[in-house]
Design an enzyme around this catalytic site. Sequence first.
Site, PDB file in Angstrom:
ATOM      1  N   TYR A   1     -10.925  -8.192   4.258  1.00 56.15           N
ATOM      2  CA  TYR A   1     -10.811  -9.319   3.639  1.00 56.15           C
ATOM      3  C   TYR A   1     -11.406 -10.713   4.406  1.00 56.15           C
ATOM      4  O   TYR A   1     -11.605 -11.750   3.464  1.00 56.15           O
ATOM      5  CB  TYR A   1      -9.143  -9.746   3.180  1.00 56.15           C
ATOM      6  CG  TYR A   1      -8.557  -8.501   2.482  1.00 56.15           C
ATOM      7  CD1 TYR A   1      -9.102  -8.450   0.922  1.00 56.15           C
ATOM      8  CD2 TYR A   1      -7.763  -7.533   2.689  1.00 56.15           C
ATOM      9  CE1 TYR A   1      -8.594  -7.724   0.079  1.00 56.15           C
ATOM     10  CE2 TYR A   1      -6.994  -6.785   1.853  1.00 56.15           C
ATOM     11  CZ  TYR A   1      -7.494  -6.704   0.389  1.00 56.15           C
ATOM     12  OH  TYR A   1      -7.142  -5.906  -0.320  1.00 56.15           O
TER      13      TYR A   1
ATOM     14  N   HIS B   1       0.699  -1.202   0.032  1.00 57.05           N
ATOM     15  CA  HIS B   1       0.087   0.042  -0.024  1.00 57.05           C
ATOM     16  C   HIS B   1       0.792   1.420   0.056  1.00 57.05           C
ATOM     17  O   HIS B   1       0.643   2.052   1.066  1.00 57.05           O
ATOM     18  CB  HIS B   1      -0.965  -0.016   1.170  1.00 57.05           C
ATOM     19  CG  HIS B   1      -2.050  -0.972   1.116  1.00 57.05           C
ATOM     20  ND1 HIS B   1      -3.230  -0.760   1.783  1.00 57.05           N
ATOM     21  CD2 HIS B   1      -2.448  -2.302   0.483  1.00 57.05           C
ATOM     22  CE1 HIS B   1      -3.908  -2.085   1.617  1.00 57.05           C
ATOM     23  NE2 HIS B   1      -3.221  -2.750   0.651  1.00 57.05           N
TER      24      HIS B   1
END
Length: 376
Positions: free
Chosen positions: A268, A153
């Site tokens: 997730y 990220h």
Amino acid sequence: MIHRRTLLATSLLPLPALAQSGDAVRSDRAAFRLTTLATGLEHPWGASLLPDGRLLVTERPGRLRVVTPSGQLSNPLSGVPEVEARAQGGMLDVALAPDFARTRELYLSHAMLVQGGALTRLTRARLSADATALEAVTPVLDATPAQPSGRNHYGSRIAFGPDGRLYLSTGDRQNDKMRSQRLDDLAGKILRLERDGRAAAGNPFAGRGDARPEIFSYGHRNPQGLAFNPWTGGLWQAEFGARGGDEINIVRPGLNYGWPVVSHGVDYNGSPIGTGQKTAEGIEAPLHFWTPSVSPSGIGFYTGGAFPGWSRSLFVAALNPPGLVRLETEGDRVVAEERLLFDRRIRMRQVVVAADGALLVLTDEARGRILRLSPA
């Protein structure tokens, strides 16, 4: 902000393997041929068109190459700065300064290992006259604080605005999502900078002791798409959600875009994100979103003349499921969506309009390619 989303059925003819491509693909607004312009790139990530029509391309392991309009690759350029090439990190974006034709100045964004961990770094350099090396390589900004663990990220797209300022996206670095909400932290933000890396004059948080002056907007997760709409001047941005909630935003000064307080997706593991709500008071809603995800990376407005039907379209390179998304725009609105080449299962990282109006797509592969979409 009104969210308008129109999903159009994909209009594709079955294609043979890419090596045999060249037959016409008919989309809603154009017919094109898909061919391979160049091969031999390792996870190409960013690209900028040089004034002479050649393409400057980054490779995530830490290389920079020049690609000719006929697809010939140069040797890796010398003088490229070190990168932290682990997981999602490495050499990421490249952008030419607005006065590149005179100064040869360009900017690179990349993952960098420093004392305390890894971060996103912005580096300024000059392309040599023969385009074989970088000169005067100078780091101008580190998206501090560094993070000791985790190499994901980084965000890391660069765009120059009509105001001449440099805009840089940074990711939340994944391990601590709330970094995106902290105004004393440069992670999970869009930064607006002078070319020497200083905070640009007029930034929304300038003069506040509790905020970094470089910040233009905040509450972003992992923004890998950044482009100015050439017809409206608006700054458009694409960022990943987790499971669902991928977004297209129009970035405006001082606004909070919500991550990780609200999201149209879930985490997730299936758990709610933040409050579990999709919207909240004081948080800017996305212009367009995807649930389930398409994993949007680089974006580019179509400004060429080869495909009149694609005029004012925003193209989005999608990683998972892999393909190319075309968004029809009217002003600063999305009015329709079309999905192209999703049957090819090719992870797409960035889109660039070539000098002749063809659309070039970088593929996210160990044996990476530059695909060319030209009129049929």
